[in-house]
Design a protein around this motif. Structure first.
Motif, PDB file in Angstrom:
ATOM      1  N   GLY A 261       0.777  -1.433   0.021  1.00  0.00           N
ATOM      2  CA  GLY A 261       0.032   0.013  -0.055  1.00  0.00           C
ATOM      3  C   GLY A 261       0.692   1.118   0.046  1.00  0.00           C
ATOM      4  N   LYS A 262       0.267   2.224  -0.167  1.00  0.00           N
ATOM      5  CA  LYS A 262       0.938   3.575  -0.410  1.00  0.00           C
ATOM      6  C   LYS A 262       1.483   3.867   0.885  1.00  0.00           C
ATOM      7  N   ARG A 263       2.744   4.494   0.844  1.00  0.00           N
ATOM      8  CA  ARG A 263       3.493   5.124   1.953  1.00  0.00           C
ATOM      9  C   ARG A 263       3.784   6.565   1.899  1.00  0.00           C
ATOM     10  N   ASN A 264       4.690   7.060   2.558  1.00  0.00           N
ATOM     11  CA  ASN A 264       5.113   8.463   2.546  1.00  0.00           C
ATOM     12  C   ASN A 264       6.380   8.493   1.996  1.00  0.00           C
ATOM     13  N   TYR A 265       6.904   7.659   1.116  1.00  0.00           N
ATOM     14  CA  TYR A 265       8.414   7.809   0.643  1.00  0.00           C
ATOM     15  C   TYR A 265       8.122   8.731  -0.627  1.00  0.00           C
ATOM     16  N   LEU A 266       9.266   9.074  -1.004  1.00  0.00           N
ATOM     17  CA  LEU A 266       9.542  10.187  -2.172  1.00  0.00           C
ATOM     18  C   LEU A 266       8.908   9.675  -3.319  1.00  0.00           C
ATOM     19  N   ILE A 267       9.016   8.262  -3.479  1.00  0.00           N
ATOM     20  CA  ILE A 267       8.513   7.568  -4.768  1.00  0.00           C
ATOM     21  C   ILE A 267       7.566   6.479  -4.228  1.00  0.00           C
ATOM     22  N   SER A 268       6.113   6.909  -4.419  1.00  0.00           N
ATOM     23  CA  SER A 268       5.341   5.974  -3.770  1.00  0.00           C
ATOM     24  C   SER A 268       3.883   5.894  -4.841  1.00  0.00           C
ATOM     25  N   SER A 269       3.436   4.708  -4.689  1.00  0.00           N
ATOM     26  CA  SER A 269       1.922   4.716  -5.279  1.00  0.00           C
ATOM     27  C   SER A 269       1.258   3.424  -4.674  1.00  0.00           C
ATOM     28  N   ASN A 270       0.027   3.367  -4.960  1.00  0.00           N
ATOM     29  CA  ASN A 270      -0.860   2.283  -4.314  1.00  0.00           C
ATOM     30  C   ASN A 270      -0.133   0.803  -4.755  1.00  0.00           C
ATOM     31  N   PHE A 271       0.766   0.687  -5.749  1.00  0.00           N
ATOM     32  CA  PHE A 271       1.124  -0.533  -6.071  1.00  0.00           C
ATOM     33  C   PHE A 271       2.517  -0.650  -5.663  1.00  0.00           C
ATOM     34  N   ALA A 272       3.241   0.278  -5.687  1.00  0.00           N
ATOM     35  CA  ALA A 272       4.860  -0.098  -5.019  1.00  0.00           C
ATOM     36  C   ALA A 272       5.322   1.155  -4.624  1.00  0.00           C
ATOM     37  N   ASN A 273       6.275   1.232  -3.571  1.00  0.00           N
ATOM     38  CA  ASN A 273       6.812   2.542  -2.907  1.00  0.00           C
ATOM     39  C   ASN A 273       8.569   1.938  -3.011  1.00  0.00           C
ATOM     40  N   LEU A 274       9.291   3.160  -3.133  1.00  0.00           N
ATOM     41  CA  LEU A 274      10.748   2.774  -3.455  1.00  0.00           C
ATOM     42  C   LEU A 274      11.275   3.772  -2.052  1.00  0.00           C
ATOM     43  N   ASN A 275      12.036   3.248  -1.365  1.00  0.00           N
ATOM     44  CA  ASN A 275      12.708   3.946  -0.129  1.00  0.00           C
ATOM     45  C   ASN A 275      14.287   3.838  -0.497  1.00  0.00           C
ATOM     46  N   PRO A 276      14.877   4.703  -1.308  1.00  0.00           N
ATOM     47  CA  PRO A 276      16.190   4.728  -1.527  1.00  0.00           C
ATOM     48  C   PRO A 276      17.073   5.153  -0.587  1.00  0.00           C
ATOM     49  N   SER A 277      18.456   4.654  -0.668  1.00  0.00           N
ATOM     50  CA  SER A 277      19.433   4.584   0.664  1.00  0.00           C
ATOM     51  C   SER A 277      20.759   4.694  -0.090  1.00  0.00           C
ATOM     52  N   ALA A 278      21.732   5.266   0.569  1.00  0.00           N
ATOM     53  CA  ALA A 278      23.312   5.473   0.042  1.00  0.00           C
ATOM     54  C   ALA A 278      24.013   5.195   1.223  1.00  0.00           C
ATOM     55  N   GLY A 279      25.368   4.587   0.922  1.00  0.00           N
ATOM     56  CA  GLY A 279      26.366   4.800   2.160  1.00  0.00           C
ATOM     57  C   GLY A 279      27.665   4.905   1.351  1.00  0.00           C
ATOM     58  N   LEU A 280      28.658   5.308   2.251  1.00  0.00           N
ATOM     59  CA  LEU A 280      29.978   5.495   1.851  1.00  0.00           C
ATOM     60  C   LEU A 280      30.848   4.894   3.166  1.00  0.00           C
ATOM     61  N   GLU A 281      31.978   3.986   2.818  1.00  0.00           N
ATOM     62  CA  GLU A 281      32.753   3.457   3.497  1.00  0.00           C
ATOM     63  C   GLU A 281      34.190   3.905   3.090  1.00  0.00           C
ATOM     64  N   ILE A 282      35.022   4.255   4.162  1.00  0.00           N
ATOM     65  CA  ILE A 282      36.441   4.594   3.884  1.00  0.00           C
ATOM     66  C   ILE A 282      37.147   3.775   4.804  1.00  0.00           C
ATOM     67  N   SER A 283      38.363   2.918   4.697  1.00  0.00           N
ATOM     68  CA  SER A 283      39.024   2.350   5.635  1.00  0.00           C
ATOM     69  C   SER A 283      40.365   2.441   5.349  1.00  0.00           C
ATOM     70  N   TYR A 284      41.311   2.250   6.145  1.00  0.00           N
ATOM     71  CA  TYR A 284      42.631   2.586   6.111  1.00  0.00           C
ATOM     72  C   TYR A 284      43.516   1.343   6.594  1.00  0.00           C
TER      73      TYR A 284
END
Length: 351
Positions: A261-284
């Motif tokens: 069902g429709k949620r309050n995500y940026l990309i949403s509809s009664n059929f599907a909703n997209l909740n995008p995410s992103a991450g960055l990792e720096i290691s030494y």
């Protein structure tokens, strides 16, 4: 193989006939586990590894330097009101297969039961106050498999058992299946997880004798036994690794797609909703790690502002020394309608 497919289709049809799809069903399994993955904005389906991958993407459980891996996490939510615990382990049986399990508990403890606070004479009697817990449990059994003739491809699956209880008032038992895959080519990694492919169902049993008189006296309807279904969802991400001298950079983007069902995500509809995410990792030198991420982009309705947007940022650090690892994450959701900041700690050991 044909029998397996027929069985899955029969299970899917039975669950849909007898249950009802619940929006945000079993949502405690969407909070996320382990400080590393949380610090990456819960964008880790292509880059997780070891025991923690049993929850995120079981096809990557074998991606560990040692044969066995154990990880534990603990954190508080809502000002230490709710306790969240996660324990996972995996063992690589050979070069092509790994087995594991994960245990999850989210609970609120020591809740006062004031149903019998007043005695039959209408007097307040504090000795009648009892305490109970509301908690959700999940146990995952995971398998990861590589292919000798396709070394860059791996697949995995979860069988998950769920137990939810609300004191001695109600409890539920559930069952679900996840399928997962990952593929690596050059510096790129791709991860895909199909959660709750048959829909995960919870069979609720209501103990009416514990509160029916209270419900009747207050004019409320008494809940009925039911089957609650969690709709299938999809998680996918793409990760890119780059090495420069003693540094390693990992960037990952992905999304969760829900169909309940429709949620309050940026990309949403009664059929599907997209909740995008992103991450960055720096290691030494594979010793110290710095991480950041962002997720849960929401459209929020506000009394004073007609429309506003929010998101959840995260920061984290990690240290790895020989067989041991320590990870920390700080998530800030204070700009969302659910206002909380939380600290997540994880410990891991390989052997």
């Amino acid at each position: 193989m044909k029998k397996f497919i027929v069985t899955i289709l029969c299970m899917f049809s039975i669950f849909n006939c007898k249950g009802q799809i619940a929006k945000y069903g079993n949502d405690f399994l969407n909070i996320g586990n382990s400080a590393r993955e949380m610090a990456l904005g819960r964008c880790a389906v292509a880059s997780c590894y070891g025991a923690e991958a049993g929850f995120w993407n079981p096809s990557l459980m074998f991606a560990s330097d040692y044969k066995s891996d154990i990880s534990a996490m603990h954190c508080f939510y809502f000002g230490e009101l709710a306790n969240y615990d996660f324990l996972s382990a995996c063992h690589q049986t050979d070069s092509l297969m790994s087995l594991g399990f994960s245990f999850i508990r989210l609970g609120i403890d020591d809740i006062q039961n004031t149903i019998y606070l007043f005695d039959y004479d209408g007097n307040m009697n504090f000795s009648n106050i009892s305490y109970f817990s509301v908690a959700d449990y999940a146990l995952y059994f995971s398998i990861g498999k590589k292919f000798a003739n396709i070394p860059n491809l791996s697949v995995g699956a979860n069988v998950k058992l769920i137990f939810r209880h609300q004191g001695n008032f109600a409890n539920a038992y559930g069952f679900g299946i996840d399928l997962a895959s990952s593929y690596k080519i050059n510096n790129f990694s791709f991860g895909l997880v199909l959660r709750d492919i048959t829909t995960t169902f919870d069979i609720w049993n209501i103990n009416k004798s514990k509160f029916d008189s209270v419900y009747v006296s207050t004019g409320n309807s008494i809940p009925e036994n039911s089957i609650e279904q969690t709709a299938p969802s999809v998680l996918f991400s793409i990760a890119y690794k780059y090495n420069w001298n003693n540094f390693q950079f990992l960037a990952e983007i992905g999304s969760q797609i829900t169909f309940d069902g429709k949620r309050n995500y940026l990309i949403s509809s009664n059929f599907a909703n997209l909740n995008p995410s992103a991450g960055l990792e720096i290691s030494y030198r594979d010793f110290v790690y710095f991480r950041m991420g962002i997720t849960d982009f929401m459209k929020n309705n506000n009394v004073y502002i007609s429309k506003s947007y929010s998101y959840v940022p995260s920061l984290g650090i990690g240290i790895k020394f020989n067989r041991f690892s320590f990870d920390y994450c700080f998530m800030d959701a204070s700009k969302n309608s659910y206002d909380y900041r939380t600290n997540v700690f994880s410990l891991g050991v390989k052997f």
